[in-house]
Design an enzyme around this catalytic site. Structure first.
Site, PDB file in Angstrom:
ATOM      1  N   ASP A 103      71.437 -65.187  10.447  1.00 36.45           N
ATOM      2  CA  ASP A 103      71.335 -64.822  11.852  1.00 36.45           C
ATOM      3  C   ASP A 103      72.421 -65.595  12.594  1.00 36.45           C
ATOM      4  OD1 ASP A 103      69.049 -63.095  11.785  1.00 36.45           O
ATOM      5  OD2 ASP A 103      67.800 -64.859  11.480  1.00 36.45           O
ATOM      6  N   CYS A 160      67.090 -66.002   8.285  1.00 35.82           N
ATOM      7  CA  CYS A 160      65.786 -65.385   8.490  1.00 35.82           C
ATOM      8  C   CYS A 160      64.830 -65.960   7.446  1.00 35.82           C
ATOM      9  CB  CYS A 160      65.885 -63.870   8.333  1.00 35.82           C
ATOM     10  SG  CYS A 160      64.273 -63.049   8.371  1.00 35.82           S
TER      11      CYS A 160
END
Length: 151
Positions: free
Chosen positions: A57, A50
């Site tokens: 992620d 992120c």
């Protein structure tokens, strides 16, 4: 005629890049450019960061394309996708960057990239992008698939 010495990664010791590395992508000559056929890749262990929080992620990245003169070499694609591991970008950016890099590498007739990201904060994001060569039936295919897109 395809030459094996044009591929620099396949069959060599694997070096993993620590950040986004489009330069690792390699292509080879498509032996069937007159045929329309699908090539599909699935990367179920894609990771990126992120850009705001730096948290990881996780996603499954699906790539499907109709090759023209060039095709992407799969080990180079694997190393390229792994290079996102320490790269910070939003989910939507990742799939668009992947698509654009592959267009630049291969100039395919048609390509689509889907990211199936695991939930964070209770929300899953599944960005999808596609491209069809302008002025051809593949542009029409891209418009059709975008309008009718559903996982």
């Amino acid at each position: 005629m395809e030459r094996k010495d044009e591929l620099t990664i396949l069959g060599k010791k694997t070096e993993y890049k620590q950040d986004y590395a489009p330069e690792v992508l390699e292509s080879f000559v498509n032996k069937h450019p007159g045929n329309d056929y699908w090539v599909r890749f699935n990367c179920p262990e894609f990771t990126s960061l992120c850009p705001i929080t730096g948290q990881p992620d996780f996603a499954e990245i699906r790539i499907s394309y109709l090759p023209d003169m060039k095709m992407v070499e799969s080990k180079s694609l694997k190393l390229y996708l792994f290079s996102f591991r320490n790269h910070g970008d939003f989910h939507e950016d990742c799939v668009n960057i992947i698509m654009k890099d592959l267009i630049k590498l291969m100039e395919p007739k048609y390509i689509e990239v889907t990211g199936i990201f695991t939930p964070r904060g209770g929300i899953s994001i599944y960005p999808y992008c596609n491209y069809g060569r302008p002025g051809t039936k593949y542009e029409e295919l891209a418009q059709y698939r975008l309008r009718n897109h559903d996982l």
